[in-house]
Design a protein around this motif. Sequence first.
Motif, PDB file in Angstrom:
ATOM      1  N   GLY A 190       0.795  -1.218   0.000  1.00 54.64           N
ATOM      2  CA  GLY A 190       0.000   0.000   0.000  1.00 54.64           C
ATOM      3  C   GLY A 190       0.825   1.265   0.000  1.00 54.64           C
ATOM      4  O   GLY A 190       0.301   2.361  -0.268  1.00 54.64           O
ATOM      5  N   ASP A 191       2.131   1.139   0.288  1.00 51.36           N
ATOM      6  CA  ASP A 191       3.009   2.312   0.289  1.00 51.36           C
ATOM      7  C   ASP A 191       3.399   2.750  -1.120  1.00 51.36           C
ATOM      8  O   ASP A 191       3.916   3.848  -1.299  1.00 51.36           O
ATOM      9  N   ARG A 192       3.176   1.880  -2.084  1.00 54.96           N
ATOM     10  CA  ARG A 192       3.609   2.199  -3.452  1.00 54.96           C
ATOM     11  C   ARG A 192       2.708   3.268  -4.053  1.00 54.96           C
ATOM     12  O   ARG A 192       1.487   3.187  -3.981  1.00 54.96           O
ATOM     13  N   GLN A 193       3.336   4.244  -4.688  1.00 55.73           N
ATOM     14  CA  GLN A 193       2.588   5.292  -5.348  1.00 55.73           C
ATOM     15  C   GLN A 193       2.990   5.347  -6.815  1.00 55.73           C
ATOM     16  O   GLN A 193       4.167   5.222  -7.143  1.00 55.73           O
ATOM     17  N   HIS A 194       2.027   5.517  -7.673  1.00 59.40           N
ATOM     18  CA  HIS A 194       2.291   5.919  -9.055  1.00 59.40           C
ATOM     19  C   HIS A 194       3.401   5.100  -9.713  1.00 59.40           C
ATOM     20  O   HIS A 194       4.491   5.600  -9.957  1.00 59.40           O
ATOM     21  N   GLY A 209       0.651   7.247 -13.539  1.00 61.46           N
ATOM     22  CA  GLY A 209      -0.592   7.825 -13.056  1.00 61.46           C
ATOM     23  C   GLY A 209      -1.784   7.533 -13.948  1.00 61.46           C
ATOM     24  O   GLY A 209      -1.807   6.546 -14.689  1.00 61.46           O
ATOM     25  N   GLU A 219      -2.082  19.288  -8.374  1.00 56.29           N
ATOM     26  CA  GLU A 219      -1.153  18.171  -8.494  1.00 56.29           C
ATOM     27  C   GLU A 219      -1.299  17.500  -9.856  1.00 56.29           C
ATOM     28  O   GLU A 219      -2.327  17.616 -10.529  1.00 56.29           O
ATOM     29  N   LYS A 230       7.353  11.094 -11.812  1.00 53.53           N
ATOM     30  CA  LYS A 230       6.921  10.243 -10.694  1.00 53.53           C
ATOM     31  C   LYS A 230       7.368  10.830  -9.359  1.00 53.53           C
ATOM     32  O   LYS A 230       6.598  10.841  -8.381  1.00 53.53           O
ATOM     33  N   MET A 268       5.130  13.621  -8.413  1.00 48.80           N
ATOM     34  CA  MET A 268       3.811  13.126  -8.021  1.00 48.80           C
ATOM     35  C   MET A 268       3.850  12.487  -6.637  1.00 48.80           C
ATOM     36  O   MET A 268       2.956  12.713  -5.810  1.00 48.80           O
ATOM     37  N   ASP A 269       4.869  11.689  -6.363  1.00 49.78           N
ATOM     38  CA  ASP A 269       4.977  11.047  -5.053  1.00 49.78           C
ATOM     39  C   ASP A 269       5.102  12.079  -3.929  1.00 49.78           C
ATOM     40  O   ASP A 269       4.611  11.865  -2.816  1.00 49.78           O
ATOM     41  N   HIS A 310       3.737  14.934  -3.955  1.00 50.12           N
ATOM     42  CA  HIS A 310       2.537  15.777  -3.987  1.00 50.12           C
ATOM     43  C   HIS A 310       2.874  17.238  -4.300  1.00 50.12           C
ATOM     44  O   HIS A 310       2.269  18.164  -3.759  1.00 50.12           O
TER      45      HIS A 310
END
Length: 443
Positions: free
Chosen positions: A323-327, A342, A388, A407, A410-411, A413
């Motif tokens: 769940g920590d993974r973004q984009h 994204g 964003e 990325k 985005m991470d 924010h």
Amino acid sequence: MEKYQAVIIGFGKAGKTLAGTLAKCGWRVAIIEQSQSMYGGTCINIGCIPTKTLVHDAQLQHDFTHAMARKSSVVELLRDKNYHNLADASNVDVIDGHAGFIDNHTLKVTSPQGECLIQGDKIFINTGARANMPEIPGLLTTPGVYDSTGLLNLTALPAHLGILGGGYIGVEFASMFARFGSKVTIFEAGPRFLPREDEDIAAAVAGILEQQGVEIILNAHIQSVSAGQNSVLLHTPEEILPVEVLLVAAGRSPNVEGLQLQNTDIKLTARGAIAIDPWLKTAVDHIWAMGDVNGGPQFTYISLDDFRIVRDALLGEGKRNTGDRQHVPYSVFMTPTLSRVGLTEAQARASGADIQVVSLPAAAIPRTRVINDTRGILKAVVDNRSREILGVALLCADSHEMINTVKTAMDAHLPYTALRDQIYTHPTMSEALNDLFGMVRDN
């Protein structure tokens, strides 16, 4: 019966990195690999490294035979390095053979030399994925039909390469072989090309491929495959289409066959992957599944991040999880490269977000004039309220490097203005982010 603190099945990115890390911490580790040609895993031997080496040589229009020889030398060098990184450690045993579970703690390893039993306090499954073969009559028995692994071992450039499947793997091989000089035809069963992309991006990719001489046939319903005279014949309801060589690029499925999971309490998902929790644990408390076999995104860098999650569980605080993974970004190494991170425009609009969409032709970037490759388009989706970046698609030279900058923003924010107003070196492709995000209207 040999007993280890950690037993790792498969020599892929997550497995080999975990083995080395645990060994440095003093653990006694076994890593089991069924094929000596797969030391280092899919990426090094049959995935990223060989294909991108060939893409590079195709871009330079090198001779196909010489390119294949160089590809093999690069793979062999890295395979040997990966093997010795572990085999030379005093507390790591590299065991050749096929592993199958006898129970939740015990594995039987079978090799031409015989069988042995291994027990592990903790067991890690890292067996990767295999190419899908659609249930089309004749596909498995017709000479000249290959999956991506087989195609990487060709000794001669095919005059006409057919590709069954118009996804990202098919696109990459189509662009590469067209650059080497093959006639290429993509057979896509669906009505849309690259349906996961926005229509404008998919159309731009198709246009570039067609400029390279690639033919794209949509709604291609292949009923059967048979052998012709030095050819593969694809039978459709309307006609018979001949190619010299056929690549089957129909995706990949988790490699669980032969693990004898029925002897354990491990569960599978509906898609046949090993079921895991967000910390990559299976239904058995001391068994984890890492990499492609657990059904996550099939990227080497995701396998590496799986290692980080397990390392934190074993040696850290146990807080990291999927769940920590973004984009998660990706790149398709056609020429020029398609990269995305994204949301697409379609996904953003479906979410109900208040958005702006901007696009920039690659020809507007000075660097594309310098390198004489003005093909492509850059596209961004921005949230009007938060300012964003919601998603970016880059179809242009060096996009595989540029996308990582996006990325990171985005991470963190950051507002889109962070990239709009950044100072980049010149002339570079990255400075296109000044212009792309400069098109966004400040609200």
